[in-house]
Design a protein around this motif. Structure first.
Motif, PDB file in Angstrom:
ATOM      1  N   ALA A 135      -5.943   4.993   8.024  1.00  0.00           N
ATOM      2  CA  ALA A 135      -6.672   4.767   6.970  1.00  0.00           C
ATOM      3  C   ALA A 135      -5.715   4.527   5.660  1.00  0.00           C
ATOM      4  O   ALA A 135      -5.632   5.873   5.219  1.00  0.00           O
ATOM      5  CB  ALA A 135      -7.757   4.870   6.354  1.00  0.00           C
ATOM      6  N   TYR A 136      -5.461   3.453   4.721  1.00  0.00           N
ATOM      7  CA  TYR A 136      -4.800   4.229   3.416  1.00  0.00           C
ATOM      8  C   TYR A 136      -6.283   3.785   2.663  1.00  0.00           C
ATOM      9  O   TYR A 136      -6.743   2.433   2.576  1.00  0.00           O
ATOM     10  CB  TYR A 136      -3.866   2.807   2.997  1.00  0.00           C
ATOM     11  N   GLU A 137      -6.079   3.846   1.283  1.00  0.00           N
ATOM     12  CA  GLU A 137      -7.126   4.153   0.303  1.00  0.00           C
ATOM     13  C   GLU A 137      -6.152   5.177  -0.470  1.00  0.00           C
ATOM     14  O   GLU A 137      -5.962   5.533  -1.356  1.00  0.00           O
ATOM     15  CB  GLU A 137      -8.203   5.383   0.505  1.00  0.00           C
ATOM     16  N   GLN A 138      -7.338   4.501  -1.694  1.00  0.00           N
ATOM     17  CA  GLN A 138      -7.415   5.660  -2.852  1.00  0.00           C
ATOM     18  C   GLN A 138      -9.075   5.824  -3.318  1.00  0.00           C
ATOM     19  O   GLN A 138      -9.388   5.671  -3.958  1.00  0.00           O
ATOM     20  CB  GLN A 138      -6.714   4.415  -4.286  1.00  0.00           C
ATOM     21  N   THR A 139      -8.699   7.397  -3.483  1.00  0.00           N
ATOM     22  CA  THR A 139      -9.704   7.867  -3.343  1.00  0.00           C
ATOM     23  C   THR A 139      -9.579   9.301  -4.472  1.00  0.00           C
ATOM     24  O   THR A 139      -7.483   9.295  -4.205  1.00  0.00           O
ATOM     25  CB  THR A 139     -10.064   8.742  -2.468  1.00  0.00           C
ATOM     26  N   PRO A 140      -9.888   9.961  -5.297  1.00  0.00           N
ATOM     27  CA  PRO A 140      -9.140  11.075  -5.414  1.00  0.00           C
ATOM     28  C   PRO A 140      -9.132  12.212  -4.862  1.00  0.00           C
ATOM     29  O   PRO A 140      -9.089  12.522  -3.880  1.00  0.00           O
ATOM     30  CB  PRO A 140     -11.183  11.882  -6.670  1.00  0.00           C
ATOM     31  N   PRO A 141      -7.429  12.814  -5.341  1.00  0.00           N
ATOM     32  CA  PRO A 141      -7.087  13.068  -6.752  1.00  0.00           C
ATOM     33  C   PRO A 141      -6.064  12.083  -6.426  1.00  0.00           C
ATOM     34  O   PRO A 141      -5.166  11.943  -7.675  1.00  0.00           O
ATOM     35  CB  PRO A 141      -6.509  14.586  -6.784  1.00  0.00           C
ATOM     36  N   PHE A 156      -6.900  -1.204   6.664  1.00  0.00           N
ATOM     37  CA  PHE A 156      -6.853  -0.730   7.924  1.00  0.00           C
ATOM     38  C   PHE A 156      -5.382  -0.630   8.201  1.00  0.00           C
ATOM     39  O   PHE A 156      -4.458  -1.683   8.274  1.00  0.00           O
ATOM     40  CB  PHE A 156      -7.374  -1.840   8.321  1.00  0.00           C
ATOM     41  N   GLY A 157      -4.887   0.197   8.711  1.00  0.00           N
ATOM     42  CA  GLY A 157      -2.857   0.622   8.726  1.00  0.00           C
ATOM     43  C   GLY A 157      -2.832   0.426  10.532  1.00  0.00           C
ATOM     44  O   GLY A 157      -1.974   1.097  10.571  1.00  0.00           O
ATOM     45  N   GLY A 158      -3.771   0.510  10.973  1.00  0.00           N
ATOM     46  CA  GLY A 158      -3.757   0.288  13.092  1.00  0.00           C
ATOM     47  C   GLY A 158      -4.336   1.178  13.710  1.00  0.00           C
ATOM     48  O   GLY A 158      -5.094   2.088  12.867  1.00  0.00           O
ATOM     49  N   TRP A 159      -4.666   0.631  14.632  1.00  0.00           N
ATOM     50  CA  TRP A 159      -5.518   2.020  15.002  1.00  0.00           C
ATOM     51  C   TRP A 159      -4.706   3.429  16.161  1.00  0.00           C
ATOM     52  O   TRP A 159      -3.752   3.479  16.759  1.00  0.00           O
ATOM     53  CB  TRP A 159      -5.617   1.862  16.886  1.00  0.00           C
ATOM     54  N   ALA A 160      -5.338   4.709  15.890  1.00  0.00           N
ATOM     55  CA  ALA A 160      -4.282   6.070  16.140  1.00  0.00           C
ATOM     56  C   ALA A 160      -4.664   6.533  17.737  1.00  0.00           C
ATOM     57  O   ALA A 160      -4.440   6.988  18.164  1.00  0.00           O
ATOM     58  CB  ALA A 160      -5.172   6.791  15.089  1.00  0.00           C
ATOM     59  N   ASP A 161      -5.545   5.647  18.366  1.00  0.00           N
ATOM     60  CA  ASP A 161      -6.149   6.318  19.977  1.00  0.00           C
ATOM     61  C   ASP A 161      -6.438   5.107  20.543  1.00  0.00           C
ATOM     62  O   ASP A 161      -7.063   3.828  19.924  1.00  0.00           O
ATOM     63  CB  ASP A 161      -7.114   7.828  19.567  1.00  0.00           C
ATOM     64  N   ALA A 162      -6.559   5.523  22.249  1.00  0.00           N
ATOM     65  CA  ALA A 162      -6.257   4.086  22.825  1.00  0.00           C
ATOM     66  C   ALA A 162      -7.867   3.630  22.888  1.00  0.00           C
ATOM     67  O   ALA A 162      -8.229   2.585  22.850  1.00  0.00           O
ATOM     68  CB  ALA A 162      -5.422   4.338  24.374  1.00  0.00           C
ATOM     69  N   ALA A 221       0.433  -0.884  -0.261  1.00  0.00           N
ATOM     70  CA  ALA A 221      -0.273   0.539  -0.506  1.00  0.00           C
ATOM     71  C   ALA A 221       0.570   0.988  -0.016  1.00  0.00           C
ATOM     72  O   ALA A 221       0.609   1.991  -0.947  1.00  0.00           O
ATOM     73  CB  ALA A 221      -0.942  -0.025   1.204  1.00  0.00           C
ATOM     74  N   ARG A 222       1.642   0.974   0.284  1.00  0.00           N
ATOM     75  CA  ARG A 222       2.825   2.612   1.135  1.00  0.00           C
ATOM     76  C   ARG A 222       3.797   2.921  -0.436  1.00  0.00           C
ATOM     77  O   ARG A 222       4.473   3.813  -0.627  1.00  0.00           O
ATOM     78  CB  ARG A 222       4.062   2.179   2.311  1.00  0.00           C
ATOM     79  N   THR A 223       3.861   1.507  -1.025  1.00  0.00           N
ATOM     80  CA  THR A 223       4.706   2.504  -2.518  1.00  0.00           C
ATOM     81  C   THR A 223       3.650   3.000  -3.269  1.00  0.00           C
ATOM     82  O   THR A 223       4.236   3.951  -3.868  1.00  0.00           O
ATOM     83  CB  THR A 223       4.912   0.784  -3.315  1.00  0.00           C
ATOM     84  N   TRP A 224       2.309   2.727  -3.407  1.00  0.00           N
ATOM     85  CA  TRP A 224       0.970   3.853  -4.373  1.00  0.00           C
ATOM     86  C   TRP A 224       1.238   5.042  -3.093  1.00  0.00           C
ATOM     87  O   TRP A 224       1.154   6.006  -4.097  1.00  0.00           O
ATOM     88  CB  TRP A 224      -0.529   2.693  -3.588  1.00  0.00           C
ATOM     89  N   THR A 267      -3.267   8.541  -4.223  1.00  0.00           N
ATOM     90  CA  THR A 267      -3.375   7.236  -3.081  1.00  0.00           C
ATOM     91  C   THR A 267      -3.417   8.204  -1.816  1.00  0.00           C
ATOM     92  O   THR A 267      -2.409   8.957  -1.519  1.00  0.00           O
ATOM     93  CB  THR A 267      -2.709   6.721  -3.162  1.00  0.00           C
ATOM     94  N   ARG A 268      -3.705   8.041  -0.262  1.00  0.00           N
ATOM     95  CA  ARG A 268      -3.677   8.620   0.529  1.00  0.00           C
ATOM     96  C   ARG A 268      -3.308   7.831   1.413  1.00  0.00           C
ATOM     97  O   ARG A 268      -4.055   6.718   1.504  1.00  0.00           O
ATOM     98  CB  ARG A 268      -4.931  10.220   0.806  1.00  0.00           C
ATOM     99  N   SER A 269      -2.941   8.250   3.100  1.00  0.00           N
ATOM    100  CA  SER A 269      -3.050   7.857   4.147  1.00  0.00           C
ATOM    101  C   SER A 269      -3.496   8.489   5.284  1.00  0.00           C
ATOM    102  O   SER A 269      -2.778   9.795   5.306  1.00  0.00           O
ATOM    103  CB  SER A 269      -2.103   7.143   4.771  1.00  0.00           C
ATOM    104  N   ARG A 270      -4.514   8.805   5.885  1.00  0.00           N
ATOM    105  CA  ARG A 270      -4.783   9.786   7.252  1.00  0.00           C
ATOM    106  C   ARG A 270      -6.091   9.728   8.681  1.00  0.00           C
ATOM    107  O   ARG A 270      -6.243   8.168   7.688  1.00  0.00           O
ATOM    108  CB  ARG A 270      -5.053  10.591   6.777  1.00  0.00           C
ATOM    109  N   THR A 271      -5.573   9.415   9.463  1.00  0.00           N
ATOM    110  CA  THR A 271      -6.518   9.621  10.445  1.00  0.00           C
ATOM    111  C   THR A 271      -8.133   9.910  10.149  1.00  0.00           C
ATOM    112  O   THR A 271      -7.902  10.771   9.229  1.00  0.00           O
ATOM    113  CB  THR A 271      -6.126   9.868  11.836  1.00  0.00           C
ATOM    114  N   THR A 272      -8.771   8.508  10.085  1.00  0.00           N
ATOM    115  CA  THR A 272      -9.900   8.688   9.666  1.00  0.00           C
ATOM    116  C   THR A 272     -11.232   8.026  10.886  1.00  0.00           C
ATOM    117  O   THR A 272      -9.838   7.034  11.413  1.00  0.00           O
ATOM    118  CB  THR A 272     -10.448   7.657   8.712  1.00  0.00           C
TER     119      THR A 272
END
Length: 263
Positions: free
Chosen positions: A171-177, A158-164, A80-83, A179-184
């Motif tokens: 979240a790793y996802e393919q969405t316009p514009p 799913f990339g792992g929990w961001a809070d206890a 996922a991180r390659t994209w 590829t992104r990863s961010r706390t969701t």
């Protein structure tokens, strides 16, 4: 037509391919509305985009469908991180050199090494349904609206929990514009209650079990180290207020962000 939804798509083609057009949120800059909607106060409105059907890899050859490869959780996140690093543009009609379609389901097909292009209506068959408490990095969160696939269908990794409290995750996802990863927020920004977690069926032996809570020792962390324990440490640090150090969220490979957050 492999990619439906255009004004020129024939009526007959629509009858033979899976129902198309999930509605996927656009990527945003930090601080902007995460759904990418025209009206940030009305998340029920969003862009509608066509979705590709199940098909072999788009490699230019006539090879038939191949069986999925065997992957570990670390390999899924690394793929996922390659994209993510390549900033792959979102598209329902374009394909990467590896043959995967550049939309949300093509992205998960690639990360899971399915060796074919799937869509939100077929991805569930490659996974085992699990509970929220069983989620581990590399699993997927899938919303397929069977009644109207155009209305909200989407999938994230799913990339792992961001809070206890397990209310947010990476979240790793393919969405316009691109590829992104961010706390969701769990499970997603919209239609949250309709996302279902799945574990890939093609996990390598021994990588599907529960994560150990035992401390693996200081030697398991630092430059060159990798593994689910690194992701867990990052998630713990985020829960303690170190989220500002992670531009794209904790991952299985030790980075400068992990060092700074630990410090």
């Amino acid at each position: 037509a492999r990619q439906g939804g255009g004004a020129t798509a024939s009526r007959s083609a629509a009858l033979v391919r899976p129902a198309a057009a999930p509605r996927e949120p656009s990527a945003t800059q930090e601080g902007e509305h995460p759904g990418g909607y025209a009206d940030p106060d009305d998340p029920s409105e969003g862009p509608r985009t066509p979705q590709g059907s199940s098909e072999p890899l788009h490699t230019g050859s006539d090879g038939g469908a191949a069986s999925p490869g065997t992957v570990t959780r670390e390999e899924i996140i690394d793929r996922a991180r390659t994209w993510l690093a390549a900033k792959v543009p979102y598209s329902m009609s374009a394909y990467r050199s590896d043959g995967y379609r550049q939309d949300c389901s093509g992205f998960v097909s690639m990360a899971w090494d399915l060796r074919s292009n799937q869509w939100t209506g077929s991805l569930a068959s490659f996974g085992e349904r699990i509970t929220k408490d069983e989620l581990q990095p590399g699993d997927m969160l899938l919303f397929h609206n069977a009644q109207d696939p155009e209305d909200g269908s989407h999938v994230t990794l799913f990339g792992g929990w961001a809070d206890a409290a397990h209310t947010k995750y990476t979240a790793y996802e393919q969405t316009p514009p691109r590829t992104r990863s961010r706390t969701t927020p769990y499970a997603y920004w919209t239609n949250s209650s309709r996302y279902i977690p799945y574990r890939p069926k093609n996990l390598a032996s021994g990588s599907a079990g529960p994560q150990s809570s035992a401390f693996p020792g200081a030697a398991a962390f630092g430059p060159g180290k990798a593994g689910a324990h690194v992701t867990r440490l990052g998630a713990m640090l985020v829960a303690r207020g170190a989220g500002r150090y992670y531009r794209i969220g904790p991952g299985p490979r030790w980075t400068e962000a992990d060092r700074r957050a630990t410090a």
